[in-house]
Each structure stands twice: as C-alpha cells, then as structure tokens.
Design a protein around this motif. Structure first.
Motif, mmCIF file in Angstrom:
data_model
loop_
_atom_site.group_PDB
_atom_site.id
_atom_site.type_symbol
_atom_site.label_atom_id
_atom_site.label_comp_id
_atom_site.label_asym_id
_atom_site.label_seq_id
_atom_site.Cartn_x
_atom_site.Cartn_y
_atom_site.Cartn_z
ATOM 1 N N THR A 308 -6.291 11.708 -53.529
ATOM 2 C CA THR A 308 -6.019 13.053 -53.161
ATOM 3 C C THR A 308 -4.597 12.951 -52.481
ATOM 4 O O THR A 308 -3.778 13.944 -52.993
ATOM 5 C CB THR A 308 -6.851 13.725 -51.911
ATOM 6 N N LYS A 312 -1.116 14.833 -54.369
ATOM 7 C CA LYS A 312 -0.009 15.782 -53.660
ATOM 8 C C LYS A 312 1.566 15.322 -53.682
ATOM 9 O O LYS A 312 2.116 16.255 -53.831
ATOM 10 C CB LYS A 312 -0.557 15.814 -52.100
ATOM 11 N N HIS A 317 -2.442 18.457 -59.985
ATOM 12 C CA HIS A 317 -3.946 18.423 -60.041
ATOM 13 C C HIS A 317 -4.836 17.675 -61.048
ATOM 14 O O HIS A 317 -4.399 17.933 -62.249
ATOM 15 C CB HIS A 317 -4.345 19.878 -59.899
ATOM 16 N N GLU A 319 -9.094 17.084 -61.495
ATOM 17 C CA GLU A 319 -10.298 17.199 -61.176
ATOM 18 C C GLU A 319 -10.972 15.627 -60.682
ATOM 19 O O GLU A 319 -11.411 14.958 -61.816
ATOM 20 C CB GLU A 319 -11.326 17.882 -62.152
#
Length: 446
Positions: A308, A312, A317, A319
């Motif tokens: 994660t 960033k 992005h 999934e």
C-alpha cells in the motif's frame, strides 16, 4: 555465550505512540565438526545465512557445502531452518529437511559439516516505540520495529554506522532517514557509489575541493557497497576518517571536514576482513555501530502494509485482493523490497492494459504495456543507483527466462549458451527469482 548477563531494557520514546516490549535472546550457530570446527556466528538478529558464499553470515570452506546452503530465521514460533536448494541437502536428526524448526542443542548436518544450535538463556528486552515507519522504510513486524528502534537511537549520535542487508532491502533509504532524523538534517546528504571509484579518480572525486567529502560538509556522506572500494583507496579513506582531514593537493595543506559517515554493504564485511579483501582497521573505523535490515522473505506479514505504501509513492493503484496477497506471500522475493516495487509498478501497467496476471509478473516480469516509452524514459525519474539496479534486475530476469525457454529448460544447454558455470547459472537463476518448475508451468510443460 555468557548466560550470566542481566536482562537489559532499552527505550526510545516517540510521542503519541504506545510502547511494546519485545524480549530478544542472543542465539548462535557453531561449527561442531568439519573443516571450520569452532567457527561461530552469534546474533540478536532474526536471520543467519550459511554457505560458502562470502556474503553468508557463517561462511564455510567445506567443498561439499553449497554457496547458499541454508538459513535459520528466528520466528514467533521458534528457530526455522530453510534449505536454499543446496546440492547435498540439510539434515536434522538424520532426516533431510527442506524446512524445519530447530531448538537449542540440535545439530544440523550439511555436507561434511555439522552445526550446533545455541541460544542464550537470558537476553535483552527492547521497548519498541515510534510506529510502523522510519522515513520511507515501512513495516509493522517485530523485525522492522526493532530496526526502527535501533535507527532512531543511531540518529541521535555522530558515530560512524554500517548498514548491512541483502540487495534491495532499503539500505540507502535507511541512511537517508537517519540523516533526516539527525541534527545534520539541514546539511547535505551525499552518496558515493564505491563500485565507480578507482585509484585514478579517488583523489578528485572523494577528497578534491569539489569531491564527495567537500560536498557533504556539515551533513552526511553515504558510501554505498563499501566492499567495492578498491584496496588501494582504503588506506586513504582510513586516514581521512582518523584525522578528520582531507589530503591537500599540489602541496596545499590538509583541509578539515565535518560529516557523518554511513556505509552500506550486502556482503559479509567481517568475512571480507578475514579473507584480507578489506582492511581490518578500516572495518573497525566504519562499523562503530551496526544495523542490519531483514530480507522481505522473513517479514511477509508486512507485505500488505508495504505494498500500500509503495503504491502511494508510485502514484498508481492496484487492486490488492486477498488472492493477490496470498500469491505475493507465496513468493520468496530474492530482490526484496525493490523487486516488490517493480512488480507492483508492472501490475499497475498490466491492470490498465487489461491483460496478464500476477503469476506472469513473478515468472517473467516483462511489461505488457509501456506506452511506447524507452527504458531510459521509464527510469529517468529515479536516482541513478536505483535506476541502474532496476534495469539490471529486469535484464537478468528477462535474459535468463528467455535463455531457459530457448534451451528447452536444459541446464546443460543453458550453461553452454550463457558461458556460465552450472553453479553460477543456478545462483543467478535463484537470485532472479526464477525456478525451472515455474518456467515450465508457464509454458504448459509440467
């Protein structure tokens, strides 16, 4: 080991964080029989690597021991032994094991060598403070929080520091975070790639008026892969560190310098000293304090948090479903956090293109879509050292995957094609995270 030492507690207090105590006992692997009888490695850390490779923590001369033979990791459940694909296997109580928990007093046989597992009865209790990050380093595991505690403590003083860890574990990020948390944070942070330093250019690039030392004045000077520094340059660096002066040029007087020195290596520097490939006096000068970053395969509980965070920083992005995380946790990450970053970046490209799967990334990480950009354009936004490592890692994985495919996964043919010895070929395949079984599965051959 001395079992009479009292329990110790060390605290690093960071506001607004809840402390948690972790009890750590020193443990060791000692050679009980074989050519290296009596040799021992003791540590408070979570991992000891064993093999004939000079980068191992316990380096053995036994010719029946593989370069990367086995590793023993301290886990919440105990000491976990893993065989690393060795030629002659790893044996506990007469049974060959790929992975097994061992206890103090157990003997591990590898080749003609036997290791004795030892553990101190009493140890050190560390009070963990400071949350789940330190600079750009991220992790919630005990292993990483211990590292963060040590780094915060080191940031408070001016001692020379040696950061150890496998390639891709984030040694430069640790050095930058140390600088940012130190009293020198308003000064410069300068990096020296020791592999690029030669005897001919050292005088100018290191000690000259516009060299690395001058550029790091009142800041931090980071020597990346210090073992690559030529032996002829090591005495000059030692003298500079001892005198805190830079040699004058063209008859000029020596000039004082004021910079903190941080060095990093993925090698076993103590073994390099023993083999007389690195100066002992320089080793003691740069390793006043030591911190070791754990490999990603020993802290897979950090994968979700780390992924994660990396996404960033990439500004993209992906999934991260439960299935995806399970697949990522099933991989050993030989390239560590750097490889994870690359995989996530490619995963974002594949997701945008609507093709491929995560398994493709872990077997043959060729981007399916790059929007027509050249390799140079894709890595131009990165620092030189990171860009170089990423391009080299990508090349090796793609090259060896293609060679094995064209050779019908015949290791002998691949040996002739590449010009490498079989041992080197196996080592580079493993380093690149390529397993013949996975490659064959991708081609529907197994």
């Amino acid at each position: 080991m001395n079992n009479r030492n009292p329990e110790l507690t060390e605290s690093v207090t960071i506001p607004d964080d809840v402390p948690r105590r972790v009890h750590i006992r020193e443990w060791a692997l000692e050679v009980a029989s074989g050519p290296d009888k009596g040799k021992k490695v003791a540590t408070l850390e979570g991992l000891i690597r064993v093999g004939s490779d000079p980068a191992s923590d316990l380096v053995l001369t036994d010719p029946t021991v593989s370069r990367r033979h086995l590793e023993v990791e301290r886990t919440p459940r105990g000491l976990l032994l893993r065989d690393l694909g060795s030629r002659n296997g790893s044996w506990v109580d007469g049974r060959q094991v790929a992975g097994a928990y061992v206890e103090p007093g157990d003997k591990i046989a590898l080749g003609k060598t036997k290791l004795l597992v030892k553990q101190q009865t009493r140890g050190t209790e560390i009070e963990l403070m400071g949350g789940e990050s330190f600079g750009e380093l991220v992790g919630a595991s005990d292993a990483m929080r211990v590292v963060f505690t040590e780094l915060r403590r080191c940031a408070k003083d001016e001692q020379n520091l040696l950061i150890e860890g496998e390639t891709g574990t984030g040694k430069e990020l640790a050095a930058r975070a140390l600088h940012a948390h130190s009293l020198r944070r308003h000064g410069p942070f300068r990096v020296v790639d020791c592999a690029l330093v030669s005897e001919a250019n050292a005088a100018v690039e290191l000690f000259g008026p516009d060299g690395a030392f001058a550029g790091a004045q009142n800041g931090t000077l980071f020597f990346d892969e210090i073992t690559e520094l030529p032996t002829t340059v090591q005495p000059k660096l030692l003298r500079a560190l001892e005198t805190r002066e830079l040699p004058g040029t063209a008859g000029a007087k020596p000039r004082p310098f004021n910079a903190r020195i941080i060095c990093a290596t993925h090698q076993n520097l103590a073994e390099e000293v023993q083999q007389e490939r690195f100066r002992k006096d320089l080793y003691f000068r740069i390793a006043v304090a030591r911190v070791r970053l754990p490999p990603l395969r020993t802290r897979k509980t950090d994968l979700a948090l780390l992924s994660t965070h990396l996404l960033k920083t990439l500004g993209t992005h992906v999934e991260l479903s439960a299935q995806t995380l399970t697949m990522l946790e099933g991989y050993d990450w030989p390239g560590n956090v750097r490889e994870l970053r690359n995989v996530l970046e490619r995963g974002a490209l594949m997701q945008q293109g609507g093709g491929g799967s995560w398994l493709d990334l872990l077997i043959e990480p060729t981007s399916k879509k790059t929007d027509g950009k050249s390799i140079a354009q894709l890595v131009a936004s990165l620092a030189y050292h990171e860009a170089k490592d990423r391009v080299q890692t990508d090349f090796e994985r793609q090259y060896f995957a293609q060679v094995m495919k064209e050779c019908g996964f015949d290791i002998k043919l691949a040996e002739a094609r590449t010009g490498l010895s079989m041992q080197s070929l196996y080592r580079l395949l493993k380093k690149s995270g390529l397993r013949l079984k996975d490659l064959k599965n991708a081609e529907g051959l197994d």
